[in-house]
Design a protein around this motif. Structure first.
Motif, mmCIF file in Angstrom:
data_model
loop_
_atom_site.group_PDB
_atom_site.id
_atom_site.type_symbol
_atom_site.label_atom_id
_atom_site.label_comp_id
_atom_site.label_asym_id
_atom_site.label_seq_id
_atom_site.Cartn_x
_atom_site.Cartn_y
_atom_site.Cartn_z
ATOM 1 N N ILE A 13 12.141 171.641 66.846
ATOM 2 C CA ILE A 13 11.431 171.148 65.519
ATOM 3 C C ILE A 13 9.968 171.245 65.918
ATOM 4 N N LEU A 39 9.245 170.758 55.717
ATOM 5 C CA LEU A 39 10.129 169.881 56.604
ATOM 6 C C LEU A 39 10.479 168.785 56.054
ATOM 7 N N ARG A 42 7.256 174.065 64.577
ATOM 8 C CA ARG A 42 6.511 173.323 63.563
ATOM 9 C C ARG A 42 5.011 173.858 64.232
ATOM 10 N N THR A 50 15.440 171.591 62.236
ATOM 11 C CA THR A 50 15.396 170.447 61.448
ATOM 12 C C THR A 50 17.024 169.970 60.939
#
Length: 193
Positions: free
Chosen positions: A83, A103, A87, A75
């Motif tokens: 990301i 995030l 994630r 990020t």
């Protein structure tokens, strides 16, 4: 810049493996995996071993927490592929609500103070490395991060400060959310090695 050799493999064995894995998984093999087949003698074994050790080796951090750290570094480096990938993997360890809150702003996310302190250390390490001081390490340890955990977190950040740039320099394709999730499950099962 997308290299044809990364897309299809740089030798017959690699091309065959890429096709086979894609067929078995029912989806295009993500570029992060494809690069492991590209000039394996150059960076593959070393990067794979380092990634496996940092992300799946013994640590005071859970796998989900380390995946969150990777997603946070991604990020801060604006790496869409990383990301999405990290994630999706972190969600399986610590939940979507927590990952998404981190995030958005780890400072206000519902996480333990040691993890928040480690993320503050990693943010400085990633965005302003010239400002990283021993006092930053002391602050993290005062918040409950052990010395070993700080070393492990720094290894994750160092690694993903390289990988995010690698992914963006090679123009990694961005999978769908469903493909990221499927890849995350494979990554959790097989690791990085």
């Amino acid at each position: 810049m997308r290299l044809p050799e990364v897309e299809r493999g740089d030798d017959l064995r690699s091309r065959s493996l890429i096709r086979l894995i894609s067929a078995i998984s029912g989806m295009r093999l993500p570029d992060a995996a494809r690069v492991a087949f590209y000039h394996k003698d150059f960076v593959g074994p070393a990067l794979g071993a380092w990634t496996q050790a940092a992300m799946r080796g013994p640590s005071g951090w859970t796998v989900g927490e380390r995946e969150l750290m990777a997603a946070m570094v991604a990020t801060w480096n604006s790496s869409a592929f990383c990301i999405g990938a990290h994630r999706a993997t972190a969600v399986h360890g610590i939940g979507a609500a927590t990952v998404d809150a981190c995030l958005a702003d780890y400072r206000t996310a519902p996480i333990a103070e040691p993890l928040r302190a480690a993320l503050a250390f990693l943010e400085t390490m990633t965005l302003r490395p010239e400002e990283l001081l021993p006092s930053d390490a002391r602050a993290a340890m005062a918040a409950g991060v052990t010395r070993a955990q700080l070393v492990d977190a720094a290894a994750v950040a160092a690694l993903f400060n390289i990988i995010t740039r690698y992914a963006d320099a090679l123009g990694f394709a961005i999978p769908t959310a469903a493909e990221f999730d499927k890849s995350a499950l494979m990554l959790l099962k097989r690791g990085y090695g």
